[in-house]
Design a protein around this motif. Sequence first.
Motif, PDB file in Angstrom:
ATOM      1  N   ILE A 173       0.862  -1.189   0.000  1.00 51.04           N
ATOM      2  CA  ILE A 173       0.000   0.000   0.000  1.00 51.04           C
ATOM      3  C   ILE A 173       0.896   1.235   0.000  1.00 51.04           C
ATOM      4  O   ILE A 173       1.691   1.430   0.922  1.00 51.04           O
ATOM      5  CB  ILE A 173      -0.953   0.020   1.215  1.00 51.04           C
ATOM      6  CG1 ILE A 173      -1.607  -1.339   1.428  1.00 51.04           C
ATOM      7  CG2 ILE A 173      -2.014   1.106   1.041  1.00 51.04           C
ATOM      8  CD1 ILE A 173      -2.462  -1.437   2.694  1.00 51.04           C
ATOM      9  N   GLY A 174       0.798   2.034  -1.059  1.00 48.43           N
ATOM     10  CA  GLY A 174       1.677   3.193  -1.255  1.00 48.43           C
ATOM     11  C   GLY A 174       2.576   2.927  -2.444  1.00 48.43           C
ATOM     12  O   GLY A 174       3.050   1.800  -2.635  1.00 48.43           O
ATOM     13  N   GLY A 216       4.634   2.982   8.070  1.00 48.09           N
ATOM     14  CA  GLY A 216       4.033   4.274   8.423  1.00 48.09           C
ATOM     15  C   GLY A 216       4.720   4.878   9.642  1.00 48.09           C
ATOM     16  O   GLY A 216       5.090   4.168  10.579  1.00 48.09           O
ATOM     17  N   ARG A 229      -6.078   5.975  -5.140  1.00 48.28           N
ATOM     18  CA  ARG A 229      -7.253   5.806  -6.018  1.00 48.28           C
ATOM     19  C   ARG A 229      -7.753   4.365  -6.038  1.00 48.28           C
ATOM     20  O   ARG A 229      -8.658   4.028  -6.787  1.00 48.28           O
ATOM     21  CB  ARG A 229      -6.931   6.223  -7.460  1.00 48.28           C
ATOM     22  CG  ARG A 229      -6.210   7.543  -7.603  1.00 48.28           C
ATOM     23  CD  ARG A 229      -7.075   8.714  -7.156  1.00 48.28           C
ATOM     24  NE  ARG A 229      -6.235   9.885  -6.888  1.00 48.28           N
ATOM     25  CZ  ARG A 229      -5.820  10.751  -7.786  1.00 48.28           C
ATOM     26  NH1 ARG A 229      -6.161  10.600  -9.037  1.00 48.28           N
ATOM     27  NH2 ARG A 229      -5.060  11.761  -7.443  1.00 48.28           N
ATOM     28  N   ALA A 232       2.850   1.675   3.443  1.00 42.01           N
ATOM     29  CA  ALA A 232       3.691   2.886   3.465  1.00 42.01           C
ATOM     30  C   ALA A 232       2.829   4.060   3.014  1.00 42.01           C
ATOM     31  O   ALA A 232       2.947   4.550   1.902  1.00 42.01           O
ATOM     32  CB  ALA A 232       4.892   2.702   2.554  1.00 42.01           C
ATOM     33  N   VAL A 233       1.941   4.457   3.899  1.00 47.08           N
ATOM     34  CA  VAL A 233       0.983   5.521   3.581  1.00 47.08           C
ATOM     35  C   VAL A 233       1.235   6.754   4.448  1.00 47.08           C
ATOM     36  O   VAL A 233       1.306   7.883   3.964  1.00 47.08           O
ATOM     37  CB  VAL A 233      -0.471   5.012   3.757  1.00 47.08           C
ATOM     38  CG1 VAL A 233      -1.476   6.142   3.544  1.00 47.08           C
ATOM     39  CG2 VAL A 233      -0.758   3.868   2.792  1.00 47.08           C
ATOM     40  N   GLY A 234       1.378   6.525   5.752  1.00 49.87           N
ATOM     41  CA  GLY A 234       1.580   7.657   6.657  1.00 49.87           C
ATOM     42  C   GLY A 234       0.293   8.133   7.302  1.00 49.87           C
ATOM     43  O   GLY A 234       0.196   9.282   7.723  1.00 49.87           O
ATOM     44  N   ILE A 282      10.436   6.003  -3.006  1.00 49.70           N
ATOM     45  CA  ILE A 282      11.417   5.558  -2.011  1.00 49.70           C
ATOM     46  C   ILE A 282      10.951   4.361  -1.181  1.00 49.70           C
ATOM     47  O   ILE A 282      11.758   3.729  -0.522  1.00 49.70           O
ATOM     48  CB  ILE A 282      11.861   6.700  -1.052  1.00 49.70           C
ATOM     49  CG1 ILE A 282      10.657   7.324  -0.346  1.00 49.70           C
ATOM     50  CG2 ILE A 282      12.676   7.741  -1.766  1.00 49.70           C
ATOM     51  CD1 ILE A 282      11.032   8.027   0.943  1.00 49.70           C
TER      52      ILE A 282
HETATM   53  P1  NAP Z   1       4.321   9.419   0.244  1.00 54.80           P
HETATM   54  O1  NAP Z   1       5.306   9.761  -0.812  1.00 54.80           O
HETATM   55  O2  NAP Z   1       3.421  10.471   0.803  1.00 54.80           O
HETATM   56  O3  NAP Z   1       3.413   8.227  -0.319  1.00 54.80           O
HETATM   57  C1  NAP Z   1       2.259   7.816   0.347  1.00 54.80           C
HETATM   58  C2  NAP Z   1       1.552   6.814  -0.500  1.00 54.80           C
HETATM   59  O4  NAP Z   1       0.350   6.459   0.177  1.00 54.80           O
HETATM   60  C3  NAP Z   1       1.154   7.345  -1.873  1.00 54.80           C
HETATM   61  O5  NAP Z   1       1.498   6.428  -2.873  1.00 54.80           O
HETATM   62  C4  NAP Z   1      -0.354   7.517  -1.772  1.00 54.80           C
HETATM   63  O6  NAP Z   1      -1.060   7.271  -2.983  1.00 54.80           O
HETATM   64  C5  NAP Z   1      -0.696   6.432  -0.759  1.00 54.80           C
HETATM   65  N1  NAP Z   1      -1.978   6.720  -0.131  1.00 54.80           N
HETATM   66  C6  NAP Z   1      -2.388   7.879   0.426  1.00 54.80           C
HETATM   67  N2  NAP Z   1      -3.662   7.750   0.860  1.00 54.80           N
HETATM   68  C7  NAP Z   1      -4.050   6.494   0.553  1.00 54.80           C
HETATM   69  C8  NAP Z   1      -5.247   5.778   0.709  1.00 54.80           C
HETATM   70  N3  NAP Z   1      -6.317   6.323   1.276  1.00 54.80           N
HETATM   71  N4  NAP Z   1      -5.284   4.495   0.279  1.00 54.80           N
HETATM   72  C9  NAP Z   1      -4.204   3.916  -0.294  1.00 54.80           C
HETATM   73  N5  NAP Z   1      -3.028   4.560  -0.486  1.00 54.80           N
HETATM   74  C10 NAP Z   1      -2.973   5.832  -0.074  1.00 54.80           C
HETATM   75  O7  NAP Z   1       5.025   8.779   1.508  1.00 54.80           O
HETATM   76  P2  NAP Z   1       6.366   7.900   1.665  1.00 54.80           P
HETATM   77  O8  NAP Z   1       7.525   8.782   1.563  1.00 54.80           O
HETATM   78  O9  NAP Z   1       6.280   6.684   0.807  1.00 54.80           O
HETATM   79  O10 NAP Z   1       6.191   7.461   3.175  1.00 54.80           O
HETATM   80  C11 NAP Z   1       5.073   6.719   3.604  1.00 54.80           C
HETATM   81  C12 NAP Z   1       5.128   6.526   5.110  1.00 54.80           C
HETATM   82  O11 NAP Z   1       6.307   5.802   5.408  1.00 54.80           O
HETATM   83  C13 NAP Z   1       5.224   7.842   5.899  1.00 54.80           C
HETATM   84  O12 NAP Z   1       4.561   7.679   7.125  1.00 54.80           O
HETATM   85  C14 NAP Z   1       6.705   7.998   6.138  1.00 54.80           C
HETATM   86  O13 NAP Z   1       6.976   8.768   7.298  1.00 54.80           O
HETATM   87  C15 NAP Z   1       7.094   6.558   6.331  1.00 54.80           C
HETATM   88  N6  NAP Z   1       8.508   6.258   6.064  1.00 54.80           N
HETATM   89  C16 NAP Z   1       9.087   5.383   6.903  1.00 54.80           C
HETATM   90  C17 NAP Z   1      10.388   5.028   6.706  1.00 54.80           C
HETATM   91  C18 NAP Z   1      11.008   4.016   7.616  1.00 54.80           C
HETATM   92  O14 NAP Z   1      12.214   3.958   7.705  1.00 54.80           O
HETATM   93  N7  NAP Z   1      10.220   3.171   8.254  1.00 54.80           N
HETATM   94  C19 NAP Z   1      11.133   5.603   5.677  1.00 54.80           C
HETATM   95  C20 NAP Z   1      10.495   6.466   4.780  1.00 54.80           C
HETATM   96  C21 NAP Z   1       9.165   6.790   4.992  1.00 54.80           C
HETATM   97  P3  NAP Z   1      -0.924   8.222  -4.278  1.00 54.80           P
HETATM   98  O15 NAP Z   1       0.378   7.841  -4.906  1.00 54.80           O
HETATM   99  O16 NAP Z   1      -2.100   7.859  -5.089  1.00 54.80           O
HETATM  100  O17 NAP Z   1      -0.943   9.635  -3.771  1.00 54.80           O
END
Ligand code: NAP
Length: 256
Positions: A138-139, A204, A165, A182-184, A143
Amino acid sequence: ARYSILPGLAVVRVGQDPASINYAQRITKSFGTAGLSVTEIELPESASRALLQAEINRLNVLPEISGIIVQMPLPDRMGLDTVIDVLDPQKDVDGIHPVNIGRLTLGLDCYVPATPAGGMAILDYYGIALEGKNALVIGRSGIVGRPLSQLMLARNATVTIAHSRTRNLPELVAEAEVVASAVGKPGFVRGANLAEGAVVLDFGAAEVDGKMTGDVDAEGAMGRVAAITPVPGGTGPVTNAMLLKNTIKAIKKALG
Ligand code: NAP
C-alpha cells in the motif's frame, strides 16, 4: 587504514526542513557508532539549481565521499531532475538515480533504497519466504512502495500495489498473505481486516500526541497475524542500517 582515508557519506540539504535536519542527525549518530563519517552540507533555501548541481559535482569526485544523499523535499523550483542529472550513480546510496532504479527493475545489482531494503531484510531475518504468496503493497512512492514491490516481485510474490485511487482496499487487505503499508496515516489498516496468519510490514511513521504511530492498528492485529513490525522500533531502525550497508558497498566499489 589501508587506504589512508576515512570514507563517509555526504548529506546535502537545501533549506531548513525540520524533518530533514532530524533525519540527518540520526544518520550522523548511527554512522558515528559504526566509525564512518558524515558530512552535512546545508545550502540556503535561496540556492539556485546551478549551485546545488555544482555541489553535487564537487562531491562526485571527492575520494573521501563514498555516498551522497540529497534530502527531500527540495524547494519547489528544483525538480528531482536537478539531482539525478548530475549525481554519480556509483555514489547514489539512496537508490534514486534512474540507473539504480532501472537495475532494480531488471533484478541487477544496484543500490536499493534503504527503507524497502530494510523491509526485505526483516523478512529474511525471520525466514519469511515470499515465493508464490499474495503480497499487497500500500503506497507507491519512489522511495518505499514502488521499489518494495519490485523486490517482492523478484522473490516471486504475486504483488498488488494499492494507492489513493484504489477502490477495493479492504478486500485486497483481507486477501493478502503479506501486507506492507507505506501511507503515513495512523491506524489506516484495520487489524480486524487482516487475514489470519498474515505477515505485516508497517512503514508508516506519523506522530499522534507526540508518539510515533504506524499505519496498522497493531492492537487489532495482535493474535490474528503471524508477524507484524512494531512502530516505533520496527522498519525505522533497519532503514538506517541499510543506508550504512549501501555506503559500505559504495566504499568497496570506490576502492576496487
Ligand atoms: P508518500 O510519498 O506520501 O506516499 C504515500 C503513498 O500512500 C502514496 O502512494 C499515496 O497514494 C498512498 N496513499 C495515500 N492515501 C491512501 C489511501 N487512502 N489508500 C491507499 N493509499 C494511499 O510517503 P512515503 O515517503 O512513501 O512514506 C510513507 C510513510 O512511510 C510515511 O509515514 C513515512 O513517514 C514513512 N517512512 C518510513 C520510513 C522508515 O524507515 N520506516 C522511511 C520512509 C518513509 P498516491 O500515490 O495515489 O498519492
